[in-house]
Design a protein around this motif. Structure first.
Motif, PDB file in Angstrom:
ATOM      1  N   LEU A   1       0.898  -1.259   0.021  1.00  0.00           N
ATOM      2  CA  LEU A   1       0.075  -0.199  -0.007  1.00  0.00           C
ATOM      3  C   LEU A   1       0.847   1.063  -0.082  1.00  0.00           C
ATOM      4  CD1 LEU A   1      -2.985   0.914   0.370  1.00  0.00           C
ATOM      5  CD2 LEU A   1      -2.731   0.900   2.616  1.00  0.00           C
ATOM      6  N   ALA A   2       2.209   1.053   0.712  1.00  0.00           N
ATOM      7  CA  ALA A   2       3.044   2.382   0.505  1.00  0.00           C
ATOM      8  C   ALA A   2       3.347   2.587  -1.007  1.00  0.00           C
ATOM      9  CB  ALA A   2       4.203   1.896   1.223  1.00  0.00           C
ATOM     10  N   ALA A   3       3.396   1.618  -1.676  1.00  0.00           N
ATOM     11  CA  ALA A   3       3.666   2.018  -3.113  1.00  0.00           C
ATOM     12  C   ALA A   3       2.598   2.719  -3.748  1.00  0.00           C
ATOM     13  CB  ALA A   3       4.010   0.738  -3.821  1.00  0.00           C
ATOM     14  N   GLN A   4       1.657   2.543  -3.318  1.00  0.00           N
ATOM     15  CA  GLN A   4       0.346   3.229  -4.080  1.00  0.00           C
ATOM     16  C   GLN A   4       0.452   4.938  -3.471  1.00  0.00           C
ATOM     17  OE1 GLN A   4      -2.503   2.221  -6.042  1.00  0.00           O
ATOM     18  NE2 GLN A   4      -2.400   4.251  -6.074  1.00  0.00           N
ATOM     19  N   PHE A   5       0.777   5.094  -2.269  1.00  0.00           N
ATOM     20  CA  PHE A   5       0.801   6.417  -1.766  1.00  0.00           C
ATOM     21  C   PHE A   5       1.904   7.091  -2.315  1.00  0.00           C
ATOM     22  CE2 PHE A   5      -1.565   4.796   2.225  1.00  0.00           C
ATOM     23  CZ  PHE A   5      -2.742   5.016   1.777  1.00  0.00           C
ATOM     24  N   PHE A   6       2.991   6.372  -2.318  1.00  0.00           N
ATOM     25  CA  PHE A   6       4.359   7.000  -3.005  1.00  0.00           C
ATOM     26  C   PHE A   6       4.194   7.415  -4.346  1.00  0.00           C
ATOM     27  CE2 PHE A   6       8.239   6.399  -5.594  1.00  0.00           C
ATOM     28  CZ  PHE A   6       9.055   7.652  -4.668  1.00  0.00           C
ATOM     29  N   THR A   7       3.196   6.721  -5.340  1.00  0.00           N
ATOM     30  CA  THR A   7       3.390   6.880  -6.602  1.00  0.00           C
ATOM     31  C   THR A   7       2.507   8.192  -6.774  1.00  0.00           C
ATOM     32  OG1 THR A   7       1.824   5.087  -6.953  1.00  0.00           O
ATOM     33  CG2 THR A   7       4.173   4.663  -7.560  1.00  0.00           C
ATOM     34  N   ASP A   8       1.424   8.051  -6.155  1.00  0.00           N
ATOM     35  CA  ASP A   8       0.319   9.084  -6.183  1.00  0.00           C
ATOM     36  C   ASP A   8       0.985  10.564  -5.976  1.00  0.00           C
ATOM     37  OD1 ASP A   8      -1.701   7.242  -6.592  1.00  0.00           O
ATOM     38  OD2 ASP A   8      -2.651   7.233  -4.737  1.00  0.00           O
ATOM     39  N   TRP A   9       1.878  10.420  -4.783  1.00  0.00           N
ATOM     40  CA  TRP A   9       2.680  11.622  -4.417  1.00  0.00           C
ATOM     41  C   TRP A   9       3.492  12.170  -5.748  1.00  0.00           C
ATOM     42  CZ3 TRP A   9       7.896  12.356  -3.948  1.00  0.00           C
ATOM     43  CH2 TRP A   9       8.193  13.554  -3.441  1.00  0.00           C
TER      44      TRP A   9
ATOM     45  N   ILE B   1       5.836  15.899  -8.822  1.00  0.00           N
ATOM     46  CA  ILE B   1       7.129  15.940  -9.278  1.00  0.00           C
ATOM     47  C   ILE B   1       6.843  16.141 -11.016  1.00  0.00           C
ATOM     48  CG2 ILE B   1       9.304  14.865 -10.166  1.00  0.00           C
ATOM     49  CD1 ILE B   1       9.207  12.758  -7.711  1.00  0.00           C
ATOM     50  N   PRO B   2       7.263  17.470 -11.468  1.00  0.00           N
ATOM     51  CA  PRO B   2       6.509  17.762 -12.589  1.00  0.00           C
ATOM     52  C   PRO B   2       7.423  17.006 -13.871  1.00  0.00           C
ATOM     53  CG  PRO B   2       7.331  19.606 -11.542  1.00  0.00           C
ATOM     54  CD  PRO B   2       7.728  18.531 -10.746  1.00  0.00           C
TER      55      PRO B   2
ATOM     56  N   THR C   1       5.281  14.270 -15.666  1.00  0.00           N
ATOM     57  CA  THR C   1       4.197  14.743 -16.714  1.00  0.00           C
ATOM     58  C   THR C   1       4.811  15.597 -17.745  1.00  0.00           C
ATOM     59  OG1 THR C   1       3.757  16.574 -14.998  1.00  0.00           O
ATOM     60  CG2 THR C   1       2.716  14.479 -14.771  1.00  0.00           C
ATOM     61  N   ASP C   2       6.043  15.565 -17.862  1.00  0.00           N
ATOM     62  CA  ASP C   2       6.517  16.538 -18.832  1.00  0.00           C
ATOM     63  C   ASP C   2       6.219  18.208 -18.904  1.00  0.00           C
ATOM     64  OD1 ASP C   2       8.264  17.107 -21.102  1.00  0.00           O
ATOM     65  OD2 ASP C   2       6.438  17.043 -22.549  1.00  0.00           O
ATOM     66  N   ASN C   3       6.423  18.334 -17.368  1.00  0.00           N
ATOM     67  CA  ASN C   3       6.188  19.861 -16.845  1.00  0.00           C
ATOM     68  C   ASN C   3       4.847  20.323 -17.308  1.00  0.00           C
ATOM     69  OD1 ASN C   3       8.902  20.322 -15.848  1.00  0.00           O
ATOM     70  ND2 ASN C   3       9.461  20.049 -17.929  1.00  0.00           N
ATOM     71  N   SER C   4       3.901  19.380 -17.159  1.00  0.00           N
ATOM     72  CA  SER C   4       2.573  20.048 -17.463  1.00  0.00           C
ATOM     73  C   SER C   4       2.120  20.801 -16.182  1.00  0.00           C
ATOM     74  CB  SER C   4       1.498  18.561 -17.703  1.00  0.00           C
ATOM     75  OG  SER C   4       0.247  19.126 -17.706  1.00  0.00           O
ATOM     76  N   SER C   5       1.403  21.867 -16.482  1.00  0.00           N
ATOM     77  CA  SER C   5       0.965  22.667 -15.526  1.00  0.00           C
ATOM     78  C   SER C   5      -0.296  22.045 -14.954  1.00  0.00           C
ATOM     79  CB  SER C   5       0.772  24.047 -16.286  1.00  0.00           C
ATOM     80  OG  SER C   5      -0.478  23.906 -17.221  1.00  0.00           O
ATOM     81  N   SER C   6      -1.054  21.443 -15.552  1.00  0.00           N
ATOM     82  CA  SER C   6      -2.321  20.869 -15.255  1.00  0.00           C
ATOM     83  C   SER C   6      -2.211  19.651 -14.111  1.00  0.00           C
ATOM     84  CB  SER C   6      -3.311  20.621 -16.103  1.00  0.00           C
ATOM     85  OG  SER C   6      -2.954  19.691 -17.064  1.00  0.00           O
ATOM     86  N   GLY C   7      -0.741  19.042 -14.705  1.00  0.00           N
ATOM     87  CA  GLY C   7      -0.663  17.496 -13.839  1.00  0.00           C
ATOM     88  C   GLY C   7      -1.379  16.392 -14.931  1.00  0.00           C
ATOM     89  N   SER C   8      -1.904  16.721 -15.781  1.00  0.00           N
ATOM     90  CA  SER C   8      -2.423  15.588 -16.771  1.00  0.00           C
ATOM     91  C   SER C   8      -1.634  15.561 -17.832  1.00  0.00           C
ATOM     92  CB  SER C   8      -3.854  16.077 -16.994  1.00  0.00           C
ATOM     93  OG  SER C   8      -3.957  17.011 -17.895  1.00  0.00           O
ATOM     94  N   VAL C   9      -1.576  14.593 -18.646  1.00  0.00           N
ATOM     95  CA  VAL C   9      -0.690  14.219 -19.807  1.00  0.00           C
ATOM     96  C   VAL C   9      -1.732  13.604 -20.709  1.00  0.00           C
ATOM     97  CG1 VAL C   9       1.304  13.700 -18.326  1.00  0.00           C
ATOM     98  CG2 VAL C   9      -0.250  11.911 -18.909  1.00  0.00           C
TER      99      VAL C   9
END
Length: 354
Positions: free
Chosen positions: A138-146, A151-152, A155-163
């Protein structure tokens, strides 16, 4: 070795090991594949492809990978959504940062990235198990979510966080229609289902099952727990990572970290439990149950003319869905695959391999 057949029951040990893949199995699988490849695209609408078939194929692939870890090796994981996210974001970065990166290569590299992360978070399985291992994954889930949110670079420095991914193509042929996306996902599912079946029936699969049943006894007879557990995490994470990449590239097209939240991890775990632990077919049954049942429950009030608001329908759907899950687990704790196996044994008509 020469042997004699009594109907379809064999009288030699070698032939007895092939009791499952008998003629009806091959015929049924061949007919099913022909129908999936040639029949369904002719009679199915675009809505069914987008809303049902494509997500079913991808989630079945992810459930297949999780079942290797949980069902065959007995290692509980609550971080499957994290490994899907790693596969999706890794494939995305390979695509946008390397010019001319082939789609299939990017997807496979995404699976390899998920393998590395899966083995890393699988290391605690060498010392802990059960609920403690579930918390570690479960720690893997929280770590990847964060990480994917904060970390931009991912997401290729996407301002919205979406790709979003560019147009999909394989060997110059665009994967732009629902039919082509469906066939693309179907090819991946068939290949990996065949590979998984061969793995679990080979020596490595027997090692996984020995670790699952009793790890101390398995170690006594010469099975290395380190090798067995980490290979299970590696194979499982690889398949799940490719499923995540397909989910992002083919089904969503554009996504954000919430697409691979902890809800996705629980959803896949429910698929494996409902479909059947330690069963290849269980991944298909579980995915079909999870994908189709909410849509069916959403339509039932309209079919019976029951007036319900959107909010009320959503609550009723959640309650009925949860009650059905509990009902299936009580009636058949070994999953829908066991019901299928029981029906085969009673009818003796269409046996299908586990």
């Amino acid at each position: 070795m020469l042997y004699r057949e009594n109907g379809q029951f064999k009288t030699s040990y070698r032939a007895d090991q092939q009791i499952f893949p008998i003629r009806q199995d091959r015929t049924f699988i061949a007919v099913l594949l022909l129908l999936a490849v040639f029949g369904i695209p002719l009679v199915t609408s675009e809505y069914v492809f987008q809303a049902l078939l494509i997500p079913f194929l991808i989630l079945a692939l992810a459930a297949l990978g999780l079942n290797i870890l949980v069902g065959y090796c007995g290692q509980i994981s609550l971080g499957t959504g994290a490994f899907m996210a790693v596969g999706a974001y890794a494939a995305y970065n390979f695509t946008v940062r390397i010019n001319g990166m082939p789609l299939i290569v990017a997807l496979l590299l995404g699976g390899l990235a998920a393998t590395a992360v899966g083995v890393l978070f699988g290391l605690p399985s060498l010392r802990i198990k059960g609920l403690y291992l579930a918390v570690a994954t479960l720690a893997a889930q929280f770590f990847t979510d964060w990480a994917f949110l904060r970390i931009p670079w991912f997401t290729d420095n996407s301002s919205s966080g979406s790709v979003s991914v560019p147009g999909l193509a394989v060997a110059g042929m665009a994967i732009d229609s629902p039919v082509r996306k469906y066939l693309f996902c179907l090819a991946f599912l068939c290949i990996f289902a065949l590979l998984a079946k061969n793995l679990v029936r080979g020596h490595i699969g027997r090692e996984w099952m020995a670790i699952r049943d009793m790890d101390v006894a398995a170690e006594v007879i010469g099975i290395r727990p380190v090798y067995a557990k980490l290979t299970a995490f590696a194979v499982s994470s690889f398949i799940v990572g490719i499923a995540g990449a397909l989910w992002g590239f083919v089904y969503l097209g554009s996504w954000e970290p919430a697409a691979f939240s902890i809800d996705r991890s629980f959803q896949l775990l429910f698929m494996v439990i409902i479909g059947g632990l330690g069963s290849i077919m269980g991944a298909f049954f579980g995915a079909g149950f999870i994908v189709l049942l909410p849509i069916l429950l959403d339509q039932l009030p309209q079919w019976f003319g029951i007036p319900l608001s959107v909010a009320a329908a959503s609550h009723v759907e959640s309650m009925v869905f949860g009650a059905l899950i509990v009902f299936f687990l009580i009636v058949e704790p070994h999953g829908l695959a066991r019901l299928w196996s029981t029906a085969k044994e009673k009818l003796r008509l269409w046996p299908f391999p586990h």
